[in-house]
Design a protein around this motif. Structure first.
Motif, PDB file in Angstrom:
ATOM      1  N   CYS A  77      41.980  40.076  56.670  1.00  0.00           N
ATOM      2  CA  CYS A  77      41.668  41.171  55.758  1.00  0.00           C
ATOM      3  C   CYS A  77      42.926  41.939  55.365  1.00  0.00           C
ATOM      4  CB  CYS A  77      40.650  42.098  56.421  1.00  0.00           C
ATOM      5  SG  CYS A  77      40.145  43.503  55.434  1.00  0.00           S
ATOM      6  N   GLN A  78      43.871  42.051  56.280  1.00  0.00           N
ATOM      7  CA  GLN A  78      45.118  42.761  55.996  1.00  0.00           C
ATOM      8  C   GLN A  78      45.849  42.160  54.796  1.00  0.00           C
ATOM      9  OE1 GLN A  78      46.799  45.607  57.849  1.00  0.00           O
ATOM     10  NE2 GLN A  78      47.491  45.488  55.727  1.00  0.00           N
ATOM     11  N   VAL A  79      45.793  40.849  54.649  1.00  0.00           N
ATOM     12  CA  VAL A  79      46.460  40.188  53.524  1.00  0.00           C
ATOM     13  C   VAL A  79      45.820  40.620  52.200  1.00  0.00           C
ATOM     14  CG1 VAL A  79      46.961  37.951  52.460  1.00  0.00           C
ATOM     15  CG2 VAL A  79      47.140  38.226  54.944  1.00  0.00           C
ATOM     16  N   VAL A  80      44.500  40.724  52.197  1.00  0.00           N
ATOM     17  CA  VAL A  80      43.795  41.180  50.997  1.00  0.00           C
ATOM     18  C   VAL A  80      44.154  42.640  50.707  1.00  0.00           C
ATOM     19  CG1 VAL A  80      41.556  41.513  49.887  1.00  0.00           C
ATOM     20  CG2 VAL A  80      41.900  39.588  51.452  1.00  0.00           C
ATOM     21  N   LEU A 133      45.794  44.295  47.382  1.00  0.00           N
ATOM     22  CA  LEU A 133      45.192  45.433  46.683  1.00  0.00           C
ATOM     23  C   LEU A 133      46.192  46.586  46.568  1.00  0.00           C
ATOM     24  CD1 LEU A 133      42.534  46.323  45.372  1.00  0.00           C
ATOM     25  CD2 LEU A 133      41.834  47.246  47.600  1.00  0.00           C
ATOM     26  N   GLU A 134      47.014  46.756  47.581  1.00  0.00           N
ATOM     27  CA  GLU A 134      48.038  47.800  47.557  1.00  0.00           C
ATOM     28  C   GLU A 134      49.066  47.535  46.460  1.00  0.00           C
ATOM     29  OE1 GLU A 134      50.295  51.203  48.762  1.00  0.00           O
ATOM     30  OE2 GLU A 134      48.217  50.599  49.090  1.00  0.00           O
ATOM     31  N   ARG A 135      49.394  46.273  46.227  1.00  0.00           N
ATOM     32  CA  ARG A 135      50.335  45.949  45.157  1.00  0.00           C
ATOM     33  C   ARG A 135      49.738  46.238  43.786  1.00  0.00           C
ATOM     34  NH1 ARG A 135      51.263  41.652  48.807  1.00  0.00           N
ATOM     35  NH2 ARG A 135      49.950  40.181  47.649  1.00  0.00           N
ATOM     36  N   ILE A 136      48.438  46.069  43.669  1.00  0.00           N
ATOM     37  CA  ILE A 136      47.759  46.298  42.394  1.00  0.00           C
ATOM     38  C   ILE A 136      47.538  47.790  42.149  1.00  0.00           C
ATOM     39  CG2 ILE A 136      45.587  45.937  41.139  1.00  0.00           C
ATOM     40  CD1 ILE A 136      45.374  43.243  42.711  1.00  0.00           C
ATOM     41  N   ALA A 137      47.094  48.497  43.181  1.00  0.00           N
ATOM     42  CA  ALA A 137      46.755  49.920  43.057  1.00  0.00           C
ATOM     43  C   ALA A 137      47.205  50.656  44.320  1.00  0.00           C
ATOM     44  CB  ALA A 137      45.250  50.091  42.849  1.00  0.00           C
ATOM     45  N   GLU A 146      36.204  42.563  36.133  1.00  0.00           N
ATOM     46  CA  GLU A 146      36.702  41.213  35.858  1.00  0.00           C
ATOM     47  C   GLU A 146      38.229  41.164  35.901  1.00  0.00           C
ATOM     48  OE1 GLU A 146      37.252  37.251  34.964  1.00  0.00           O
ATOM     49  OE2 GLU A 146      35.532  38.316  35.822  1.00  0.00           O
ATOM     50  N   VAL A 147      38.875  42.215  35.410  1.00  0.00           N
ATOM     51  CA  VAL A 147      40.345  42.265  35.447  1.00  0.00           C
ATOM     52  C   VAL A 147      40.846  42.302  36.882  1.00  0.00           C
ATOM     53  CG1 VAL A 147      42.377  43.632  34.813  1.00  0.00           C
ATOM     54  CG2 VAL A 147      40.495  43.347  33.177  1.00  0.00           C
ATOM     55  N   LEU A 148      40.188  43.093  37.721  1.00  0.00           N
ATOM     56  CA  LEU A 148      40.589  43.164  39.131  1.00  0.00           C
ATOM     57  C   LEU A 148      40.339  41.834  39.833  1.00  0.00           C
ATOM     58  CD1 LEU A 148      41.683  44.797  41.487  1.00  0.00           C
ATOM     59  CD2 LEU A 148      39.383  45.736  41.845  1.00  0.00           C
ATOM     60  N   ARG A 149      39.260  41.161  39.470  1.00  0.00           N
ATOM     61  CA  ARG A 149      39.017  39.827  40.032  1.00  0.00           C
ATOM     62  C   ARG A 149      40.175  38.886  39.699  1.00  0.00           C
ATOM     63  NH1 ARG A 149      38.069  34.896  38.984  1.00  0.00           N
ATOM     64  NH2 ARG A 149      38.261  35.257  36.738  1.00  0.00           N
ATOM     65  N   GLN A 150      40.610  38.922  38.444  1.00  0.00           N
ATOM     66  CA  GLN A 150      41.719  38.062  38.022  1.00  0.00           C
ATOM     67  C   GLN A 150      43.005  38.434  38.753  1.00  0.00           C
ATOM     68  OE1 GLN A 150      41.914  38.475  33.757  1.00  0.00           O
ATOM     69  NE2 GLN A 150      39.883  37.606  33.437  1.00  0.00           N
ATOM     70  N   ARG A 151      43.270  39.732  38.888  1.00  0.00           N
ATOM     71  CA  ARG A 151      44.498  40.180  39.543  1.00  0.00           C
ATOM     72  C   ARG A 151      44.523  39.768  41.015  1.00  0.00           C
ATOM     73  NH1 ARG A 151      46.958  44.782  37.484  1.00  0.00           N
ATOM     74  NH2 ARG A 151      48.530  44.435  39.110  1.00  0.00           N
ATOM     75  N   LEU A 152      43.404  39.922  41.710  1.00  0.00           N
ATOM     76  CA  LEU A 152      43.340  39.522  43.117  1.00  0.00           C
ATOM     77  C   LEU A 152      43.482  38.012  43.258  1.00  0.00           C
ATOM     78  CD1 LEU A 152      40.529  41.853  44.527  1.00  0.00           C
ATOM     79  CD2 LEU A 152      42.920  41.793  45.278  1.00  0.00           C
ATOM     80  N   THR A 153      42.882  37.262  42.333  1.00  0.00           N
ATOM     81  CA  THR A 153      43.019  35.805  42.356  1.00  0.00           C
ATOM     82  C   THR A 153      44.487  35.409  42.231  1.00  0.00           C
ATOM     83  OG1 THR A 153      40.811  35.497  41.394  1.00  0.00           O
ATOM     84  CG2 THR A 153      42.350  33.656  41.214  1.00  0.00           C
ATOM     85  N   GLU A 154      45.195  36.068  41.343  1.00  0.00           N
ATOM     86  CA  GLU A 154      46.625  35.780  41.156  1.00  0.00           C
ATOM     87  C   GLU A 154      47.438  36.173  42.382  1.00  0.00           C
ATOM     88  OE1 GLU A 154      47.475  38.008  37.666  1.00  0.00           O
ATOM     89  OE2 GLU A 154      46.309  36.685  36.347  1.00  0.00           O
ATOM     90  N   ASN A 201      38.895  58.694  48.659  1.00  0.00           N
ATOM     91  CA  ASN A 201      38.778  57.945  49.913  1.00  0.00           C
ATOM     92  C   ASN A 201      38.919  56.434  49.676  1.00  0.00           C
ATOM     93  OD1 ASN A 201      38.369  57.751  52.727  1.00  0.00           O
ATOM     94  ND2 ASN A 201      36.212  57.240  52.432  1.00  0.00           N
ATOM     95  N   PRO A 202      40.092  56.002  49.189  1.00  0.00           N
ATOM     96  CA  PRO A 202      40.296  54.565  48.989  1.00  0.00           C
ATOM     97  C   PRO A 202      40.690  53.880  50.297  1.00  0.00           C
ATOM     98  CG  PRO A 202      42.274  55.739  48.378  1.00  0.00           C
ATOM     99  CD  PRO A 202      41.280  56.791  48.801  1.00  0.00           C
ATOM    100  N   GLY A 203      40.800  52.548  50.247  1.00  0.00           N
ATOM    101  CA  GLY A 203      41.242  51.790  51.411  1.00  0.00           C
ATOM    102  C   GLY A 203      40.109  50.995  52.039  1.00  0.00           C
ATOM    103  N   LEU A 204      40.347  50.528  53.263  1.00  0.00           N
ATOM    104  CA  LEU A 204      39.335  49.762  53.994  1.00  0.00           C
ATOM    105  C   LEU A 204      38.325  50.721  54.605  1.00  0.00           C
ATOM    106  CD1 LEU A 204      38.480  46.918  54.943  1.00  0.00           C
ATOM    107  CD2 LEU A 204      39.841  47.320  57.021  1.00  0.00           C
ATOM    108  N   LEU A 205      37.068  50.589  54.208  1.00  0.00           N
ATOM    109  CA  LEU A 205      36.017  51.526  54.614  1.00  0.00           C
ATOM    110  C   LEU A 205      35.050  50.934  55.633  1.00  0.00           C
ATOM    111  CD1 LEU A 205      35.164  53.005  51.094  1.00  0.00           C
ATOM    112  CD2 LEU A 205      36.842  53.819  52.759  1.00  0.00           C
ATOM    113  N   VAL A 206      34.885  49.623  55.601  1.00  0.00           N
ATOM    114  CA  VAL A 206      34.015  48.930  56.560  1.00  0.00           C
ATOM    115  C   VAL A 206      34.735  47.661  56.987  1.00  0.00           C
ATOM    116  CG1 VAL A 206      31.789  47.780  56.935  1.00  0.00           C
ATOM    117  CG2 VAL A 206      31.900  49.799  55.458  1.00  0.00           C
ATOM    118  N   GLY A 207      34.742  47.381  58.275  1.00  0.00           N
ATOM    119  CA  GLY A 207      35.357  46.150  58.755  1.00  0.00           C
ATOM    120  C   GLY A 207      36.663  46.393  59.483  1.00  0.00           C
ATOM    121  N   ALA A 208      37.402  45.311  59.724  1.00  0.00           N
ATOM    122  CA  ALA A 208      38.642  45.368  60.498  1.00  0.00           C
ATOM    123  C   ALA A 208      39.744  44.616  59.776  1.00  0.00           C
ATOM    124  CB  ALA A 208      38.426  44.762  61.888  1.00  0.00           C
ATOM    125  N   PHE A 209      40.974  45.086  59.921  1.00  0.00           N
ATOM    126  CA  PHE A 209      42.104  44.449  59.248  1.00  0.00           C
ATOM    127  C   PHE A 209      42.340  43.019  59.746  1.00  0.00           C
ATOM    128  CE2 PHE A 209      43.208  48.940  58.480  1.00  0.00           C
ATOM    129  CZ  PHE A 209      43.435  48.884  57.122  1.00  0.00           C
TER     130      PHE A 209
END
Length: 267
Positions: A4-7, A11-15, A237-245, A25-33
């Motif tokens: 999850c940390q890699v994702v 996301l940090e590079r994008i926003a 959809e734009v964020l989906r494309q950015r994360l895919t890249e 309150n952005p960031g990881l809200l549920v789960g573990a890195f």
């Protein structure tokens, strides 16, 4: 498969989180890195339908624009909507992250996507949120220009046609043609006066109330209320494309919520 940390790094590079407003309150809200992620679902809201889609399609992580958890929780009641949603997410080991005002402000984020959709060019800052030592400024919303003047009726129709909505609300402030436009995705009525003072012919946003519309008319500026949902959903959809890249080297599957709709309809 990645941690999850890699994702979150992608996301940090994008926003970058540093761009977010203090109250956010952005960031990881549920789960573990350190949990394993094989598939990501991008959405606007972590709704029941989105959670069901994540479970059905085997997504290990949801990346949303609106934070699922915004204020402090004193109890988790599984007989209430939020508690039941959290119970399902934890049961199925689905992580949840959010990029909210940081994605609004980021270059290529929500407001830039909206500006491109509605046909604006020559973009510049609107509501300055920070300024770096080198003079670089970050902005909530954008100012921009149409390639040629339009009547406000034609521009409102253009906005309606390119966004995921069947209607917009037009606050008509006279016969002023539209060339210079200010915008703020989501809920930006608090900036109506600023947009007028900056010389905007029209202001595009959502969630405009009666007296805010009255103020715009008195200031001689048109307002197009295209709705909170419609002004923000295109970023999914734009964020989906950015994360895919960003995650291309890991062959990460990133899917988008394409089923959510605005809560409001016109009868």
């Amino acid at each position: 498969m990645v941690k999850c940390q890699v994702v979150m790094d992608a996301l940090e590079r994008i926003a970058p989180k540093r761009l977010a407003e203090d109250w956010d309150n952005p960031g990881l809200l549920v789960g573990a890195f350190n949990q394993d992620i094989r598939k990501i679902l991008v959405c606007l809201d972590v709704s029941d339908g989105v959670v069901e889609q994540a479970i059905r399609e085997g997504a290990d992580m949801i990346v949303a624009h609106h934070p699922l958890i915004f204020k402090g929780l004193k109890k988790i009641r599984t007989d209430l909507p939020l508690g039941a949603r959290l119970q399902q997410l934890l049961k199925h080991d689905i992580a949840v992250a959010a990029a909210h005002t940081n994605l609004d402000i980021a270059v290529g984020g929500v407001n830039d996507v909206l500006a491109e959709k509605i046909g604006l060019g020559r973009l510049s800052t609107f509501v300055i949120t920070s300024q770096e030592a080198d003079g670089t400024m970050e902005s909530l919303g954008r100012m921009g220009s149409l390639s040629a003047p339009m009547t406000v009726e034609d521009f409102a129709g253009q906005v309606r046609d390119v966004l995921p909505t069947e209607h917009v609300r037009l606050v008509h402030a006279g016969q002023r043609p539209v060339r210079k436009v200010a915008l703020c995705s989501g809920s930006g009525a608090e900036f109506i006066q600023k947009a007028a003072f900056m010389g905007a012919d029209a202001y595009v946003t959502g969630d405009v109330k009666y007296h805010e519309a009255q103020m715009a008319v008195e200031l001689g500026m048109h307002v197009i209320d295209a709705g909170h949902f419609a002004t923000e959903f295109p970023v999914v959809e734009v964020l989906r494309q950015r994360l895919t890249e960003e995650l291309a080297e890991y062959n990460m599957e990133v899917i988008a919520d394409r089923e959510s709709r605005d809560f409001f309809t016109v009868i």
